[in-house]
Design a protein around this motif. Structure first.
Motif, mmCIF file in Angstrom:
data_model
loop_
_atom_site.group_PDB
_atom_site.id
_atom_site.type_symbol
_atom_site.label_atom_id
_atom_site.label_comp_id
_atom_site.label_asym_id
_atom_site.label_seq_id
_atom_site.Cartn_x
_atom_site.Cartn_y
_atom_site.Cartn_z
ATOM 1 N N GLN A 1 0.824 -1.204 0.000
ATOM 2 C CA GLN A 1 0.000 0.000 0.000
ATOM 3 C C GLN A 1 0.860 1.256 0.000
ATOM 4 O O GLN A 1 0.635 2.189 -0.759
ATOM 5 C CB GLN A 1 -0.871 0.026 1.260
ATOM 6 C CG GLN A 1 -1.927 -1.051 1.287
ATOM 7 C CD GLN A 1 -2.717 -0.987 2.584
ATOM 8 O OE1 GLN A 1 -2.151 -0.885 3.668
ATOM 9 N NE2 GLN A 1 -4.025 -1.039 2.474
ATOM 10 N N ARG A 2 1.827 1.225 0.881
ATOM 11 C CA ARG A 2 2.596 2.439 1.112
ATOM 12 C C ARG A 2 3.509 2.733 -0.072
ATOM 13 O O ARG A 2 3.749 3.884 -0.408
ATOM 14 C CB ARG A 2 3.427 2.253 2.389
ATOM 15 C CG ARG A 2 4.188 3.466 2.830
ATOM 16 C CD ARG A 2 3.327 4.355 3.683
ATOM 17 N NE ARG A 2 4.062 5.557 4.063
ATOM 18 C CZ ARG A 2 4.372 5.874 5.319
ATOM 19 N NH1 ARG A 2 4.001 5.111 6.297
ATOM 20 N NH2 ARG A 2 5.021 6.985 5.568
ATOM 21 N N LEU A 3 4.038 1.710 -0.685
ATOM 22 C CA LEU A 3 4.929 1.908 -1.827
ATOM 23 C C LEU A 3 4.136 1.676 -3.107
ATOM 24 O O LEU A 3 4.377 0.735 -3.847
ATOM 25 C CB LEU A 3 6.119 0.951 -1.758
ATOM 26 C CG LEU A 3 7.042 1.119 -0.550
ATOM 27 C CD1 LEU A 3 8.108 0.049 -0.539
ATOM 28 C CD2 LEU A 3 7.691 2.491 -0.564
ATOM 29 N N ALA A 4 3.179 2.567 -3.332
ATOM 30 C CA ALA A 4 2.305 2.358 -4.481
ATOM 31 C C ALA A 4 2.941 2.850 -5.776
ATOM 32 O O ALA A 4 2.567 2.420 -6.862
ATOM 33 C CB ALA A 4 0.979 3.064 -4.257
ATOM 34 N N ALA A 5 3.889 3.747 -5.662
ATOM 35 C CA ALA A 5 4.511 4.271 -6.877
ATOM 36 C C ALA A 5 5.580 3.298 -7.380
ATOM 37 O O ALA A 5 6.059 2.455 -6.633
ATOM 38 C CB ALA A 5 5.142 5.629 -6.592
ATOM 39 N N GLN A 6 5.917 3.432 -8.656
ATOM 40 C CA GLN A 6 6.848 2.469 -9.238
ATOM 41 C C GLN A 6 8.305 2.877 -9.047
ATOM 42 O O GLN A 6 9.180 2.042 -8.895
ATOM 43 C CB GLN A 6 6.561 2.281 -10.738
ATOM 44 C CG GLN A 6 5.414 1.346 -11.032
ATOM 45 C CD GLN A 6 4.060 1.942 -10.668
ATOM 46 O OE1 GLN A 6 3.842 3.136 -10.763
ATOM 47 N NE2 GLN A 6 3.156 1.094 -10.202
ATOM 48 N N LEU A 7 8.560 4.192 -9.095
ATOM 49 C CA LEU A 7 9.954 4.643 -8.992
ATOM 50 C C LEU A 7 10.085 5.711 -7.915
ATOM 51 O O LEU A 7 9.186 6.534 -7.733
ATOM 52 C CB LEU A 7 10.422 5.239 -10.323
ATOM 53 C CG LEU A 7 10.905 4.284 -11.411
ATOM 54 C CD1 LEU A 7 11.314 5.081 -12.628
ATOM 55 C CD2 LEU A 7 12.072 3.441 -10.923
ATOM 56 N N ALA B 1 10.556 -2.406 -6.063
ATOM 57 C CA ALA B 1 10.995 -3.734 -5.643
ATOM 58 C C ALA B 1 12.231 -3.630 -4.752
ATOM 59 O O ALA B 1 12.339 -4.318 -3.745
ATOM 60 C CB ALA B 1 11.281 -4.600 -6.858
ATOM 61 N N ALA B 2 13.154 -2.734 -5.139
ATOM 62 C CA ALA B 2 14.393 -2.605 -4.375
ATOM 63 C C ALA B 2 14.089 -2.102 -2.967
ATOM 64 O O ALA B 2 14.649 -2.585 -1.980
ATOM 65 C CB ALA B 2 15.344 -1.652 -5.084
ATOM 66 N N ILE B 3 13.219 -1.126 -2.885
ATOM 67 C CA ILE B 3 12.901 -0.578 -1.560
ATOM 68 C C ILE B 3 12.204 -1.630 -0.709
ATOM 69 O O ILE B 3 12.485 -1.799 0.473
ATOM 70 C CB ILE B 3 12.006 0.668 -1.685
ATOM 71 C CG1 ILE B 3 12.769 1.750 -2.452
ATOM 72 C CG2 ILE B 3 11.590 1.177 -0.316
ATOM 73 C CD1 ILE B 3 11.973 3.005 -2.668
ATOM 74 N N LYS B 4 11.289 -2.364 -1.338
ATOM 75 C CA LYS B 4 10.594 -3.418 -0.603
ATOM 76 C C LYS B 4 11.592 -4.451 -0.089
ATOM 77 O O LYS B 4 11.518 -4.880 1.067
ATOM 78 C CB LYS B 4 9.575 -4.113 -1.502
ATOM 79 C CG LYS B 4 8.233 -3.436 -1.469
ATOM 80 C CD LYS B 4 7.225 -4.212 -2.279
ATOM 81 C CE LYS B 4 6.036 -3.322 -2.560
ATOM 82 N NZ LYS B 4 5.167 -3.887 -3.581
#
Lengths: 796, 218, 351
Positions: free
Chosen positions: A477-483, A646-649
């Motif tokens: 949810q929180r990281l909804a943006a791609q970049l 993906a990297a942040i996740k």
């Protein structure tokens, strides 16, 4: 006489090496787990103290901005008013594959109490002020790129911190502003009041313990609780071994007393024997504890860094006090475990008959007494859960729950086996169940240890898994943006925004100010009105039309931590910096120990504080991520400034996993100790159980068959214990999630159940029991017939 | 039904190998009772455990109802003991975790010959009817041995082996218990081989053999 | 003439206790400007800072009498020390400032010290309108005509005491040495040096017991250089004397292993200076007092036969110890003998 008596007493250990080993091993393991955890805590605390020393925060008052930073002109104004204040710059810089906190100080005005570095060497001050000399911990110094050549490594600093002169910091951080001003403890006379001189600054009192220590207290309490649990489990072994050794030597005590040895002398000899054993085991344990700590510390350091931003060295330093405290805890543990045995020996009349089986057989009455005490403790736990609050209460609750459950276990086993025997149809199963029941008192300590270990396993496992499920969903949810893009300065940020306009579906600037939120430092973010937030933002509670009202500047969103800490719900007001806002909603914000709030970007700008952040979140179709990344790279943005979702996740999940590596490891160790407790108990019982087995053998059961039944008995007991462990473990998980976590981290997690894990643990417990019973069973199967025949001939 | 021939048994000891049985032969017919007497250490108890199949002899043969015990493995000897041989020792015969009733029925149930009426009769006859729900540790020595006798008889063995069954009891209860044993054995038609050091007791049995230093002495 | 501070200060920067005597000073000037004989000083420009020289100070001492009839002394000093011979700007400015303030009473001696870096406004000196400051301490021109230094207000504040004084010059600026070129050793080290010895003072001291109104005389020294001392010079005794007849005397002795290098300027009441080279002045210590654990000569015989001067000085407070980063003795005195009057004494280099 004394020496002869002592020799007679210790000859017991030569005859029973297994008992000796289990006593020493149990005590050593208990000491190891305890002192290992203590070593980790001590190392972390030392690191915090170093960090606090750098900032002078533990001793000195400081001036902090209500929001943003402190401009140079304000500082000069304060100095020219006569106040002795020293400026500090504080910001993050990128190193080789890492980030560090760069702290700029003015060596000329820094109060001597808070001076973090030693500049008394030849040419140091000049190198510091003029040549850009950096000071850092060796770990961090190694990561500083060659473009900053003048680095001095020093152990007195915290890893991840770089100390330098203001001039150097100003250049590297690209600012002339200060994060705070440290006030000298002694000030000149007749100064104008600070409220006139610095109306925009807050006078922050030195805190009892610094910020990081406060934040991480809960984490360390967690570790300590686990260390204590492991220690307790280890003590079960020690208690069992000492009890047996005393019980078996009763005839010897009697003989020695009859030969004229005074009771006090006997007790003195026994106490010094225990003391010597405790010293040996304690030394061994502390050494083992060092290994445990050294093995776990890197993960703990990573956790503390990831979760709290606290920098802890990954290397362990040895403190004599720590060694001594490890030995002390070993002695204390032995005293606790041996007190009962010594007391009983003291009560022993000279001519009392030998009652060797007394140790193994407790009356049903005493089982009931234990169970009543256990139920009482569980009731206390329930009361605390309903009415108590606070982290310490949470742990007391856990203690009551676990000890209470452990105390009721023997009676539960007794009744379960009773019940099972009603359904028994053959003589063999009758006997097997009856005999298992009779073993319960002798094995109860070991089984309690197993119960605790399994309950802890289920509890912590459930907590971690619940956390993982919630956290993963929340990240989505929180990281909804791609970049996620970080510009290097304001101009670049604007240029990028222009370039990206039209190339992506949405550009979401991430902007924030540093502000006092309800009296504690935190960040206030400003967001634009975008469908990304409306659709994805993880709101836990919200006023009607929350997004419209936020966009209209009607109020603020706050994170769960702040909501819980200050008891704020939608409709209440929250103080951000100097201004009050209406709370419009509460969002979950896992992994963040601080309070945080969100305003509309316009509203944030209206606060007049310096806006930080050069980050953008970019919303775009998944298929165009590569294309846009290339566009940004071509615009000159370094690759490390562009991170995809993906990297942040992956990074966030990694931090998360590491957080629980330590608890996981302690869990496994505790289960191992419990298995060992079971093994040693079974081994010692095995010699005493021959009278139970010999008649059955004489009636036509082979030793192999008896051995198999012994194995089965251990498995039955472990299975029953596991049945109790499940609800206890789930209760533990609930307490951890709903009470301890809320107090420790500031967020509450929904509890998810993972029956698959339970089955795995159940099987593991059965295997552990079978393994611990395997050796004693093997010894029985291969025992000479003469040993069994002797049972009928000798007085036992 | 029982032929023992030239049986030898040695044990390792601190003074080298010690011969406990130096070639003992005896035989026993069905329903017959035989007393083994001898000094302490004469090997009479060892002889009994060998006949019970609890241990292996070094030489000689033990034939019991056409089985050569010396050629049977552990499991087969255990089967034999479970089904056809009852052993009563001087003490500690009972299973501490089972009550008196369960102890009496135990051997019979193990061998698949449980007969509740028979057990009840035995309990009554041995004066145990009032103690059925008690546990061995709650009984006196005499009572314990009665339970052991009842348990053995309940399984209707072909051969009863008793090693000083009253050795731990005073003289009066000793006689009572012994009489109960002999009476019970007769009633079930079993053979009885009993080790005792008391000539008075030995005289109550059909025959007597005296063992001295591991050999039958006249 | 607080050369020793600056020696130590520069030691702090350039570091070299390894060098002889006043370490770092004895070495060469490394690109710094060197005073040259015959250079004409111009005002108000030369009241301001000279960043191309290594060291510089604005040094004021005041001998005061309170309305309570007691003697007092006040010191106000701003030192400048350059790491590199350039003005610079912002945080990179290679200029360091240090302030010392002292208040002496017959029983007590109050000391305060401040450090600052240049370039950001915390400390500095502006020539016109004249202001020298560090933090809240300042020496500000109040002159409406004439020289900027004709009228000044000075103020300083410490942990226990403070002062504010108004100064009015009753005579002209006085050049020391050869029209402001002052030789400091036999081997020729020199500085630029001028003074304003003719201030009349009125103002107030704030002492722990309360405020005291004071009046008296003050003396301002201005000096800058890059290499003022010879390598083997270890200490310094400096006198500024106000004679009751209106004349003034500046005299110092620079101690070294080989002897004492003395220098003096006699200033007549109308401001005419008469410089005297090495040997004309004789300084003889008379009484040693234990101060801060060391023996310090607090009473002196000062002889300048060329002017018929032979006086004995007595300090207002023998314990006028400046317990600063680099400590020294500095305090007011009275004298008698061939002449009477008041003055100030600074002594450095007593270990």
């Amino acid at each position: 006489m004394r020496r002869a008596a002592f020799n007679a007493l210790i000859s017991h250990w030569r005859k029973h090496p297994v008992q000796l080993v289990s006593l020493l091993l149990g005590l050593a393991l208990a000491t190891a787990l305890w002192s290992g955890v203590q070593a980790i805590n001590a190392e972390a605390r030392a690191s915090y103290d170093r960090a606090a020393g750098i900032l002078g925060q533990d001793e000195l008052q400081r001036l902090e901005p209500r929001a943003g930073t402190i401009p140079l002109a304000d500082y000069i104004k304060i100095r020219r008013a006569g106040w002795l204040a020293s400026p500090v710059m504080d910001g993050a810089i990128n190193l080789n594959e890492a980030q560090a906190r760069l702290i700029g100080i003015d060596p000329l005005t820094t109060p001597p109490q808070s001076s973090p570095v030693d500049l008394s060497g030849d040419g140091d001050l000049q190198a510091f002020v003029m040549d850009g000399l950096l000071f850092a911990h060796p770990e961090t110094a190694a990561q500083i790129p060659d473009t900053l050549p003048l680095v001095r490594a020093t152990d007195t600093l915290t890893p991840g911190i770089i100390i330098t002169d203001l001039s150097t910091a100003s250049e590297l951080l690209g600012t002339d502003n200060f994060a705070r001003l440290i006030l000298a403890p002694e000030q000149p006379i007749n100064l104008p009041p600070l409220s006139e001189v610095a109306p925009n600054l807050l006078l922050v009192a030195p805190e009892e313990g610094n910020d990081i220590a406060r934040l991480t207290d809960s984490f360390h309490l967690n570790l300590t609780a686990f260390g204590l649990l492991s220690f307790g489990v280890g003590l079960f072994i020690v208690h069992a071994a000492i009890g047996l050794a005393f019980e078996q030597r009763r005839p010897l005590f009697r003989t020695l007393r009859a030969l004229g040895l005074r009771k006090s002398t006997l007790l003195g000899l026994l106490a010094s024997e225990l003391f010597a054993l405790a010293l040996i085991a304690g030394t061994l344990g502390v050494a083992l504890g060092y290994l445990v700590a050294a093995a776990l510390l890197p993960d703990v350091a990573a956790t503390l860094r990831g979760l709290y931003g606290a920098q802890v060295s990954g290397a362990l330093t040895l403190d004599p006090a720590w060694w001594l405290s490890g030995l002390a805890i070993a002695l204390l543990g032995t005293a606790v475990a041996g007190a009962q045995s010594l007391w009983r020996t003291a009560q022993l009349p000279i001519l009392a008959p030998a009652q060797p089986r007394a140790w193994a057989i407790a009356s049903l009455k005493s089982l009931k007494r234990q169970a009543v005490a256990g139920v009482g403790l569980i009731a206390v736990a329930a009361l605390l859960a309903a009415h108590g609050s606070g982290l310490t209460i949470g742990f007391v609750l856990l203690g009551c729950l676990l000890v209470g459950a452990a105390l009721t276990l023997p009676l539960f086993l007794h009744f379960s086996l009773n019940l099972a025997s009603r359904f028994s149809r053959t003589a063999l199963s009758d006997w097997t169940l009856a005999d298992t029941r009779q073993q319960v008192p002798g094995l109860s300590l070991a089984l309690m240890a197993l119960l605790l270990a399994m309950a802890a396993n289920i509890g912590v496992g459930t907590m971690v898994s619940s956390f993982r499920v919630t956290f993963t969903g929340w990240l989505d949810q929180r990281l909804a943006a791609q970049l996620y893009v970080t510009a290097r300065d304001q101009a670049e940020a604007e240029a990028l925004a222009q370039q990206l306009d039209g190339a992506v579906d949405a550009i979401l600037p991430i902007r924030y100010i540093e502000a006092q939120i309800e009296g504690a430092p935190g960040q206030v973010y400003g967001i634009i009105d975008d469908i990304t937030y409306r659709e994805n933002w993880p709101l836990l509670a919200a006023a009607p039309d929350v997004w419209d009202r936020l966009a209209a500047g009607d109020g603020a969103l706050i994170n769960e931590q702040l909501s819980l800490r200050e008891s704020l719900t939608p409709g209440d007001t929250v103080r951000l910096g100097p201004v009050q806002f209406t709370v419009l909603g509460v969002y979950s914000d896992y992994g963040n120990p601080r309070g945080e709030a969100i305003l509309s970007l316009d509203q944030l700008r209206a606060q007049g504080a310096q806006i930080e952040g050069l980050n953008f979140a970019l919303r775009l179709p998944e298929t165009r991520v590569g294309e846009v990344t290339e566009l940004l790279t071509n615009a000159g943005l370094p690759a490390r400034n562009i991170r995809d979702q993906a990297a942040i996740k992956a990074f966030s999940l990694d931090v998360f996993e590491r957080t629980f590596t330590v608890t996981g490891a302690l869990n496994v160790l505790t289960l191992g100790v419990a298995t060992l407790a079971l093994l040693t108990s079974l081994l010692t019982l095995s010699t005493m159980r021959l009278p139970q087995l010999a008649p059955v053998w004489a009636m036509g059961l082979t030793r192999e068959k008896l051995a198999r039944l012994e194995l089965l008995r251990a498995v039955i007991l472990a299975a029953l214990t596991a049945l109790v462990a499940l609800p206890v473990g789930l209760a533990l998980a609930w307490v951890l999630l709903a009470i301890v976590n809320v107090e420790a981290f500031g967020w509450r997690l929904p509890m998810a159940l993972f029956p698959g894990d339970w089955i795995g643990l159940f099987v593991a417990a059965l295997i552990a029991a079978a393994l611990s019973a395997a050796w004693p069973a093997h010894r029985l199967a291969t025992r000479p017939a003469a040993d069994l025949i002797k049972v009928f001939a000798h007085e036992r | 039904m029982l032929q023992v021939e030239n049986l030898t048994k040695t044990y390792p000891s601190e003074d080298g190998v010690q011969t406990v049985l130096g070639g003992v032969s005896l035989s026993l017919d069905a329903g017959e009772s035989l007393a083994l007497t001898g000094e302490s250490g004469s090997g009479k108890s060892t002889l009994l455990t060998l006949v019970a199949g609890l241990d292996h002899p070094d030489g000689g043969t033990i034939r019991f109802q056409n089985h050569d015990l010396t050629h049977l493995d552990d499991a087969a000897r255990a089967d034999l003991r479970r089904g056809q041989i009852g052993v009563i020792f001087q003490q500690f015969n009972l299973i501490p975790s089972l009550d008196v009733a369960a102890n009496i029925a135990f051997h019979a149930r193990l061998s698949g010959q449980a007969d509740a009426d028979w057990c009840e009769t035995l309990a009554e006859r041995l004066g145990l009817a009032g103690h059925l729900t008690r546990y061995p540790e709650q009984l006196s020595g005499g009572q314990q041995q009665r339970v052991a006798i009842a348990r053995t008889l309940a399984a209707r063995p072909k051969l009863v082996l008793a090693d000083e069954p009253t050795g731990n009891l005073d003289e009066d209860s000793s006689d009572i218990v012994l009489d109960l044993l002999i009476e019970g054995v007769r009633e079930t038609g079993a053979a009885l081989l009993m080790v005792t050091h008391s000539l008075r007791q030995a005289e109550k049995l059909d025959r007597r053999l005296h063992l001295s230093h591991g050999r039958i002495s006249p | 003439m607080s050369v020793r501070f600056l020696a130590l200060l520069i030691w702090l920067w350039a570091s070299g206790l390894s060098a002889q005597g006043f370490a770092g000073l004895g070495t060469d000037a490394e690109g710094f400007a060197i005073p040259e004989r015959g250079t004409e000083l111009t005002f108000p420009d030369d009241h301001g800072a000279h960043p191309e020289y290594r060291i510089e100070w604005w040094y004021l001492t005041a001998v005061l009498q309170g309305e309570d009839g007691r003697d007092y002394g006040v010191q106000w000093t701003l030192f400048r020390s350059a790491i590199e011979p350039e003005a610079g700007s912002g945080w990179d400015t290679p200029q360091l400032w240090m302030g010392h303030a002292g208040i002496t009473t017959p029983e007590l001696h109050f000391v305060a010290e401040r450090l600052a870096r240049g370039g950001v406004g915390q400390a500095g000196v502006i020539a016109d309108p004249f202001e020298a400051w560090i933090d809240d301490w300042s020496m500000t021109s109040t002159a409406t005509s004439g020289d900027q230094l004709d009228a000044l207000t000075i103020t300083a504040r410490g942990m226990e005491a403070a002062y504010t004084l108004d100064l009015t010059a009753t005579g002209p600026l006085v050049f020391q040495g050869d029209r402001g070129y002052s030789v400091k050793s036999a081997s020729g080290q020199a500085s630029y040096y001028y003074s304003q010895p003719f201030f009349e003072v009125s103002g107030a001291l704030t002492l722990p017991d309360g405020p005291v109104k004071v009046t008296g005389k003050a003396w301002l020294d201005r000096e800058w250089s890059s290499q003022p001392l010879a390598e083997d010079q270890t200490g310094w005794d400096w006198f500024s004397l106000h004679f009751d007849n209106g004349a003034k005397l500046m005299g110092f002795g620079l101690r070294s292993e080989t002897g004492v290098f003395t220098s003096a300027t006699y200033i007549s009441a109308d401001g005419t200076p008469t410089p005297y080279g090495d040997g004309a002045l004789t300084l003889t210590p008379l009484t040693l007092t234990e101060v801060a654990g060391r023996q310090i000569p607090t009473e002196w015989r000062v002889e300048l036969p060329a002017q018929g001067i032979d006086v004995t000085t007595k300090p207002v407070n023998p314990q006028s110890w400046m317990d600063t980063l680099f400590p020294y003795w500095e305090g007011p005195l009275g004298f008698s003998g061939s002449h009477t009057g008041v003055g100030y004494l600074e002594m450095t280099g007593y270990e």
